[in-house]
Scaffold this motif. Sequence first.
Motif, PDB file in Angstrom:
ATOM      1  N   UNK A 257       0.820  -1.280  -0.076  1.00  0.00           N
ATOM      2  CA  UNK A 257      -0.062  -0.032   0.036  1.00  0.00           C
ATOM      3  C   UNK A 257       0.877   1.250  -0.053  1.00  0.00           C
ATOM      4  N   UNK A 258       2.082   1.217   0.888  1.00  0.00           N
ATOM      5  CA  UNK A 258       2.896   2.458   0.952  1.00  0.00           C
ATOM      6  C   UNK A 258       4.147   2.465   0.059  1.00  0.00           C
ATOM      7  N   UNK A 259       4.655   1.279  -0.209  1.00  0.00           N
ATOM      8  CA  UNK A 259       5.974   0.976  -0.740  1.00  0.00           C
ATOM      9  C   UNK A 259       6.137   1.801  -2.054  1.00  0.00           C
ATOM     10  N   UNK A 260       5.034   1.528  -2.977  1.00  0.00           N
ATOM     11  CA  UNK A 260       5.315   2.143  -4.303  1.00  0.00           C
ATOM     12  C   UNK A 260       5.382   3.377  -4.684  1.00  0.00           C
ATOM     13  N   UNK A 261       4.902   4.225  -3.639  1.00  0.00           N
ATOM     14  CA  UNK A 261       4.881   5.861  -3.685  1.00  0.00           C
ATOM     15  C   UNK A 261       6.300   6.111  -3.670  1.00  0.00           C
ATOM     16  N   UNK A 262       7.046   5.418  -2.972  1.00  0.00           N
ATOM     17  CA  UNK A 262       8.398   5.688  -2.588  1.00  0.00           C
ATOM     18  C   UNK A 262       9.501   5.402  -3.607  1.00  0.00           C
ATOM     19  N   UNK A 263       9.162   4.671  -4.482  1.00  0.00           N
ATOM     20  CA  UNK A 263      10.172   4.175  -5.502  1.00  0.00           C
ATOM     21  C   UNK A 263      10.615   5.423  -6.375  1.00  0.00           C
ATOM     22  N   UNK A 327      19.867   1.573  -3.677  1.00  0.00           N
ATOM     23  CA  UNK A 327      19.077   2.480  -3.228  1.00  0.00           C
ATOM     24  C   UNK A 327      17.682   2.005  -2.840  1.00  0.00           C
ATOM     25  N   UNK A 328      17.172   2.738  -1.648  1.00  0.00           N
ATOM     26  CA  UNK A 328      16.083   2.156  -0.910  1.00  0.00           C
ATOM     27  C   UNK A 328      15.554   3.316  -0.126  1.00  0.00           C
ATOM     28  N   UNK A 329      14.448   3.098   0.573  1.00  0.00           N
ATOM     29  CA  UNK A 329      13.723   4.324   1.314  1.00  0.00           C
ATOM     30  C   UNK A 329      14.429   4.663   2.506  1.00  0.00           C
TER      31      UNK A 329
END
Length: 345
Positions: A257-263, A327-329
């Motif tokens: 739910x939240x992860x895709x927006x950070x990519x 890279x990651x959030x």
Amino acid sequence: MTATLPDPTRPRVLADLRSDTVTTPTPEMREAMAQAPVGDDVYGEDPTVNALQAEAARLTGFEAGLFMPSGTMTNQVAIALHTRRGEEVICAEGSHIYEWELGMMAAFSGVVPRFVPAPLGVPDPEAVRLAVRRSVHQSPTGMISLEDTHNKAGGTVIPLDVLAAIRDVANEEGLPLHLDGARVFNAAAAQGVPVSEITRHFGTVSICLSKGLGAPVGSVLLGSAAAMKQAHRYRKMLGGGMRQAGVLAAAGLLALRDGPARLQGDHRRTRRLAEALLEAGYSVNLAAVQTNILYVTLPDAAAQVSRWAEAGVLASALGPDSVRFVLHHQVGDEALEEAIRVLTA
């Protein structure tokens, strides 16, 4: 209770760029994990696992999903679903199912790879067609597998028109088409499309929750309801029945739910790192910097990685002259700038 003191001899980590698998659960994930309703997932009775599987299927356009501990397991279960012993799996050179899954396609399913060239991780549809084997003198083709994004090529994306063309080849040849979509949400973000625009071309798809999306554990295999019923048996054979797995699935739901927006932020920071390293004189192929993975070519990679680690920046030496950064959030702009200072000193 005795407190654990920090080790003063251990270098402070400014940025862990070894992989996007190194992220730790967010406070929201930990809370969801603590509160998750659970049941026995081997019996199909864990409500949180069932919710995760349904949400993953909805996002990707499939009838059903099956939660498993790892992407290696989801990929290998898909291969078992689609093939018979003695067949070949057409895949792009450098594919994860061959390079990093320890020969499991041969050990578990009794099949072998047939590689096709894949410049920047993108196979040519005609090369895929020419790789199909029908002769009685050769191992027949059992399936086609693609990887999007392609890890070893640098996190590169397969264009949508190429996916459609390979889907046409699979249809014309009567072959199943599987996607190793460990980072397929990165591919969707890079192309500005819903993930279903990619996954709709495939009969089965593996998605990973513990890479860019940030969950601590797990992958989901997606396909028809009938295929997932059979996949449940293969998962059990491989030891993947996790019982009250809702405590893990709860984090996976938040990741979806939240992860895709950070990519997009991860992709932007990867480009920033690539340009800084190129400006500092490192060998970087900017054409391959499309998502959150960056490869740099330099001599004595392991020694250089060790020196950076002493200064607080962690990376992966993946060959004598190859270093990978991911890279990651949990590496934000400030941490990235500190890393660039170390890497370009």
